[in-house]
Motif scaffolding. Structure first.
Motif, PDB file in Angstrom:
ATOM      1  N   TYR A   1       0.839  -1.208   0.000  1.00 10.00           N
ATOM      2  CA  TYR A   1       0.000   0.000   0.000  1.00 10.00           C
ATOM      3  C   TYR A   1       0.871   1.255   0.000  1.00 10.00           C
ATOM      4  CZ  TYR A   1      -2.942   3.803   1.484  1.00 10.00           C
ATOM      5  OH  TYR A   1      -3.579   5.008   1.528  1.00 10.00           O
ATOM      6  N   GLU A   2       1.878   1.262   0.901  1.00  6.89           N
ATOM      7  CA  GLU A   2       2.689   2.464   1.081  1.00  6.89           C
ATOM      8  C   GLU A   2       3.494   2.801  -0.178  1.00  6.89           C
ATOM      9  OE1 GLU A   2       2.542   4.673   3.250  1.00  6.89           O
ATOM     10  OE2 GLU A   2       4.401   5.807   2.996  1.00  6.89           O
TER      11      GLU A   2
ATOM     12  N   GLU B   1       2.607   2.177  -3.267  1.00  2.36           N
ATOM     13  CA  GLU B   1       1.653   2.778  -4.203  1.00  2.36           C
ATOM     14  C   GLU B   1       1.340   4.221  -3.816  1.00  2.36           C
ATOM     15  OE1 GLU B   1       0.501   1.711  -7.120  1.00  2.36           O
ATOM     16  OE2 GLU B   1       1.978   0.137  -6.750  1.00  2.36           O
ATOM     17  N   ARG B   2       1.149   4.431  -2.518  1.00  2.00           N
ATOM     18  CA  ARG B   2       0.821   5.778  -2.048  1.00  2.00           C
ATOM     19  C   ARG B   2       1.940   6.772  -2.386  1.00  2.00           C
ATOM     20  NH1 ARG B   2       1.590   9.529   1.801  1.00  2.00           N
ATOM     21  NH2 ARG B   2       3.389   8.397   2.595  1.00  2.00           N
ATOM     22  N   GLN B   3       3.189   6.348  -2.112  1.00  2.00           N
ATOM     23  CA  GLN B   3       4.311   7.255  -2.373  1.00  2.00           C
ATOM     24  C   GLN B   3       4.463   7.541  -3.869  1.00  2.00           C
ATOM     25  OE1 GLN B   3       7.969   6.179  -0.417  1.00  2.00           O
ATOM     26  NE2 GLN B   3       7.016   5.969   1.585  1.00  2.00           N
TER      27      GLN B   3
ATOM     28  N   GLU C   1       2.096   7.634  -6.022  1.00  2.00           N
ATOM     29  CA  GLU C   1       1.050   8.598  -6.381  1.00  2.00           C
ATOM     30  C   GLU C   1       1.421  10.010  -5.958  1.00  2.00           C
ATOM     31  OE1 GLU C   1      -3.027   7.643  -5.251  1.00  2.00           O
ATOM     32  OE2 GLU C   1      -2.703   5.643  -6.104  1.00  2.00           O
ATOM     33  N   VAL C   2       1.982  10.139  -4.740  1.00  2.00           N
ATOM     34  CA  VAL C   2       2.402  11.466  -4.255  1.00  2.00           C
ATOM     35  C   VAL C   2       3.392  12.082  -5.238  1.00  2.00           C
ATOM     36  CG1 VAL C   2       3.751  12.633  -2.453  1.00  2.00           C
ATOM     37  CG2 VAL C   2       1.969  10.992  -1.811  1.00  2.00           C
TER      38      VAL C   2
ATOM     39  N   ARG D   1       4.123   6.303  10.068  1.00  2.00           N
ATOM     40  CA  ARG D   1       2.734   6.046   9.688  1.00  2.00           C
ATOM     41  C   ARG D   1       2.278   4.742  10.323  1.00  2.00           C
ATOM     42  NH1 ARG D   1       1.051   9.320   5.421  1.00  2.00           N
ATOM     43  NH2 ARG D   1      -0.592   7.860   4.810  1.00  2.00           N
TER      44      ARG D   1
ATOM     45  N   ILE E   1      -4.948   0.571   4.921  1.00  2.00           N
ATOM     46  CA  ILE E   1      -4.198   1.766   4.517  1.00  2.00           C
ATOM     47  C   ILE E   1      -3.219   2.163   5.635  1.00  2.00           C
ATOM     48  CG2 ILE E   1      -6.054   2.677   3.056  1.00  2.00           C
ATOM     49  CD1 ILE E   1      -6.810   4.557   5.330  1.00  2.00           C
TER      50      ILE E   1
END
Ligand code: ADP
Ligand code: MG
Ligand code: ZN
Length: 480
Positions: free
Chosen positions: A233-234, A236-238, A240-241, A253, A261
């Protein structure tokens, strides 16, 4: 697929299996009434000084050795200063400057390919107490409890290099680490009981570059599966950022298991722990002879055992890998093999029924009632034809739940297979009489018609006939 590469470094805390704490004589037993295993030393009362538990050093060195580390022969403890209610002294005793073990590695297997993950260091430190938030999480609580039973328990922290590149690799690294420490008898390595905890440092960088990106540190994962999911998840999140043109903020986190999440817990821009040498404790000096003695007590490790299962018992490497991934499974296998010398059949039942039931019920092998002797006895019943393979699975499940003897279960459930030829002969004659068309088909060369007739006999006996015997008898009768 992606223009980014994930970079992960893991920090794993492992509780060492000692009877008493790191610097005092308080018990380390898990699950006792809060604050019943405490004393002035582990409560950090003024004026109290502890004495180092020698067993901790022994287990830490053992851990270092099974992580392929070099062992420091002259090391000491340091104070890591910070204030938090779970840390009554106001500092944590750790090894900041000279870890007892360093420069190690673990080899993992990814899609049949070997990959080496380097280990930066493994150092001894004391566990803080445990905070229990009245409302479940700190954000939703009006007050919290502190249990100091955990305060002063001996830990080693194992820090990997940032060389892990996916959740899957992180999972494989953790499995290997856990297995090696479990075999060495260093720790219980139970994530559910907190004797193994893992924080994941995650960053991403453009493929082809080598500089490290800004990392976040993920906490609160309570299974290897959760570690893997949190990392995925992390990452993918990074990505996207970064794709949005923003920058990743260095922070801690928390993994939210239910929502799947990670959520920001606190910003952490290089905290300053003001570390300095703990002068109230003497340094630790180890001789090469003492380290060699400790090394001599290390039993066969998972990789060696896996190789042995392949070479001595002819198991496929895959089976051997699954069975040796936990000491309990490996011991179960060895014990069953002593009574029933067919390695592959035992492996099939362990990998099939045993692991299926353990996973479905989320249980540990030690909680299941089936014994290796029981499995061996069951396999004998199947081999003799007393019960079919299918009935065997039913019996296995009862053994798993209740631990009874398979012979007794077969009797109680009326499962036993009919192999008696006299009894079967009558039933087969009836089936032949009732199915003249299939008989004619068979006799005119359609040999597969026998399958239908076997099925009819099975039906007439409610599945209890021995299909092998029925098949042979039918062919004999039809050939006449
Ligand atoms: P901290 O001081 O924040 O604890 P360390 O340098 O001691 O950071 O590293 C802690 C862990 O984080 C190690 O496992 C290391 O491999 C990993 N790590 C460090 N930098 C990064 C990064 N940029 N991305 C991913 N992991 C990292
Ligand atoms: Mg850290
Ligand atoms: Zn104590």
């Amino acid at each position: 697929m992606s223009n980014y590469e994930a970079v992960i470094g893991l920090e794993v805390h492992v509780e060492l299996k000692t009877h008493t704490k790191l610097f005092c004589g308080c018990s380390t037993e898990f699950g006792k009434e809060p604050n019943t295993q405490v004393c002035p030393v582990c409560l950090g009362l003024p004026g109290s000084t502890g004495v180092l538990n020698k067993k901790v050093v022994e287990l830490a060195v053992k851990a270092g050795l099974v992580l392929n580390c070099k062992i420091g022969t002259y090391t000491w403890f340091d104070r890591k200063n910070y204030y938090y209610p779970d840390l009554p002294k106001g500092f944590q005793i750790s090894q900041v400057f000279r870890p007892i073990a360093y420069k190690g590695y673990l080899d993992i297997d990814i899609n049949g390919q070997n990959k080496r993950i380097n280990i930066t260091r493994a150092h001894i430190e004391e566990d803080p107490g445990k905070l229990i938030h009245s409302g479940g999480s700190i954000m939703t609580s009006h007050y919290s409890y502190v249990d100091y039973n955990r305060s002063g328990m001996p830990l080693i922290e194992i820090v990997s290099e940032p060389e892990i590149h996916s959740g899957e690799e992180a999972g494989a690294y953790l499995e290997k680490l856990k297995a090696n420490l479990e075999y060495a008898g260093v720790s219980d390595v139970k994530m559910e009981q907190g004797s193994l905890r893992c924080d994941a440092n995650v960053s991403v960088r453009p493929v082809g570059t080598t500089a490290l990106g800004t990392k976040t540190e993920i906490k609160n994962m309570n299974s290897f599966r959760a570690v893997q999911r949190a990392i995925e998840y992390e990452v993918e999140r990074q990505i996207e950022v970064l794709e949005d043109g923003d920058r990743v903020i260095q922070e801690t986190r928390g993994w939210d298991e239910n929502r799947g999440i990670t959520l920001s817990m606190r910003n952490k821009e290089n905290p300053d722990y003001r570390c300095f040498i703990e002068h109230e404790l003497p340094p630790i000096e180890l001789t090469p002879e003492w380290i060699a003695d400790v090394k001599g007590t290390i039993p066969e490790l998972p990789d060696a055992r896996r190789k042995r299962l392949v070479e001595e018992h002819g198991l496929p490497d895959y089976d051997a890998g699954v069975i040796t991934s936990s000491l309990a499974l490996a011991e179960f296998f060895d014990a069953a093999l002593k009574k029933y010398p067919d390695a592959k059949t035992i492996s099939n039942w362990i990998m099939g029924e045993l692991l299926r039931l353990l996973n479905a019920r989320n249980m540990e092998l030690s909680e299941a009632k089936i014994t290796p002797d029981g499995l061996a006895a069951l396999l004998e019943l199947i081999e003799k034809g007393s019960i079919s393979n299918k009935m065997g699975k039913e019996v296995f499940e009862v053994m798993f739940e209740e631990g009874k003897d398979p012979g007794q279960i077969v009797k109680e459930k009326g499962l036993s297979q009919i192999s008696d030829e006299g009894q079967l002969s009558r039933i087969i004659d009836e089936v032949i009489a009732k199915n003249p068309k299939s008989v004619a088909d068979f006799q005119s060369g359609k040999k597969q018609a026998v399958g239908f007739l076997v099925g009819q006999v099975m039906k007439a006996t409610k599945g209890q006939a021995n299909p092998g015997v029925v098949n042979a008898m039918l062919r004999e009768k039809l050939a006449q």
